[in-house]
Design an enzyme around this catalytic site. Sequence first.
Site, short mmCIF file in Angstrom:
data_model
loop_
_atom_site.label_atom_id
_atom_site.label_comp_id
_atom_site.label_asym_id
_atom_site.label_seq_id
_atom_site.Cartn_x
_atom_site.Cartn_y
_atom_site.Cartn_z
N MET A 1 51.08 47.00 71.11
CA MET A 1 49.97 47.89 70.76
C MET A 1 49.12 48.19 71.99
O MET A 1 47.97 48.63 71.88
CB MET A 1 49.12 47.27 69.65
CG MET A 1 49.92 47.11 68.36
SD MET A 1 48.89 47.05 66.90
CE MET A 1 47.91 45.62 67.24
N GLY B 1 50.92 38.12 79.02
CA GLY B 1 51.78 37.72 77.88
C GLY B 1 52.77 38.82 77.55
O GLY B 1 53.98 38.57 77.41
N HIS B 2 52.29 40.05 77.45
CA HIS B 2 53.20 41.18 77.18
C HIS B 2 54.21 41.33 78.33
O HIS B 2 55.40 41.59 78.10
CB HIS B 2 52.42 42.49 77.08
CG HIS B 2 51.45 42.57 75.94
ND1 HIS B 2 50.09 42.60 76.14
CD2 HIS B 2 51.64 42.62 74.60
CE1 HIS B 2 49.47 42.69 74.97
NE2 HIS B 2 50.39 42.69 74.01
N GLN C 1 48.69 48.48 60.03
CA GLN C 1 48.57 47.02 60.02
C GLN C 1 47.12 46.54 60.21
O GLN C 1 46.88 45.35 60.37
CB GLN C 1 49.50 46.38 61.05
CG GLN C 1 49.16 46.63 62.49
CD GLN C 1 50.27 46.14 63.41
OE1 GLN C 1 51.35 46.71 63.44
NE2 GLN C 1 50.01 45.07 64.14
N GLY D 1 56.87 38.00 70.57
CA GLY D 1 56.23 36.77 71.01
C GLY D 1 56.02 35.76 69.89
O GLY D 1 55.72 36.13 68.75
N GLN E 1 54.68 36.80 62.12
CA GLN E 1 55.26 38.13 62.34
C GLN E 1 56.70 38.02 62.81
O GLN E 1 57.60 38.70 62.31
CB GLN E 1 54.40 38.86 63.39
CG GLN E 1 55.04 40.09 63.99
CD GLN E 1 54.10 40.79 64.95
OE1 GLN E 1 53.10 41.34 64.52
NE2 GLN E 1 54.39 40.79 66.24
N SER F 1 45.48 37.23 74.68
CA SER F 1 45.43 38.20 73.60
C SER F 1 44.61 39.40 74.05
O SER F 1 43.65 39.24 74.83
CB SER F 1 44.76 37.57 72.37
OG SER F 1 44.32 38.58 71.49
#
Length: 260
Positions: free
Chosen positions: A15, A21-22, A46, A131, A137, A169
């Site tokens: 998103m 992290g991504h 969502q 992840g 998820q 995050s």
Amino acid sequence: MNLALKHPLAFVPTMGALHTGHQSLIEIAKSNCSNVLVSIFVNPLQFENPEDLAKYPRDLEGDIEKAESAGATFVWSPELEEIYPENPEIISAGDLGNKFEGVHRFGHFDGVLTVVKRLFELASPEIAVFGEKDFQQLFLIKKMVNELDLGVRIIDAPIIREEDGLAMSSRNVRLNKESRAASLVISKALNEARGAKSIKSARDVLHKVLATEPNFLLDYAEIIDADSFEIAGATCASPRALVAGWISGVRLIDNMVISL
Ligand code: AMP
């Protein structure tokens, strides 16, 4: 619509507001496949709370740079109409969609599965990387891919943390100095629970440590069986601790393997 993608293709749906992290997911995708597609789409389906959707950080230019530097060969930022033509088919996450995260984010996982299935239809990837940060998820996506026989190999990517333990995050930028310090209670609780001698003691430790931070508002903290996503029994072979809650209006989630 023709994305002109090269196959085989490894896909990393996001998103946006990309962080390390991504980028680690993109690197994993790249190590499995030379063609890597990254999508950037803030999926309204969502988000239960319109304010959360409106506040979601957006930085397309920065994202393209970060995605390409991690190995993306194609960055795709689709319009809403491209993803959701009239009357899109809504995928139900079933019972598990209403547990844990689903209790606090009504309809969230239906929205996640619906967008992932649609993105898969448009991009036809052979591989997709998700992840462990969003553990429920990941579980539900694997279940959907199996049940609908979507023919995409799902690769799990480990959680990337800041040096002090906070799971990265896109929402962390909304933490001020005080709440950033308070947020450390989550990884502290998980780390202490990880070293517990039994499932019961892991659960107790988790709650005890989380309760030490008055600014942390708990949604849930539980030890689950990672194979079934049921609450872990005493003899569970794959226990995992999950935590979700709020610090000064910012919702944070995290999880960790429990190594008994
Ligand atoms: P999002 O943009 O938040 O939807 O996340 C896109 C993907 O990145 C999902 O598969 C997430 O689980 C994953 N992800 C988000 N944060 C992290 C992290 N700290 N470490 C590893 N993967 C992550």
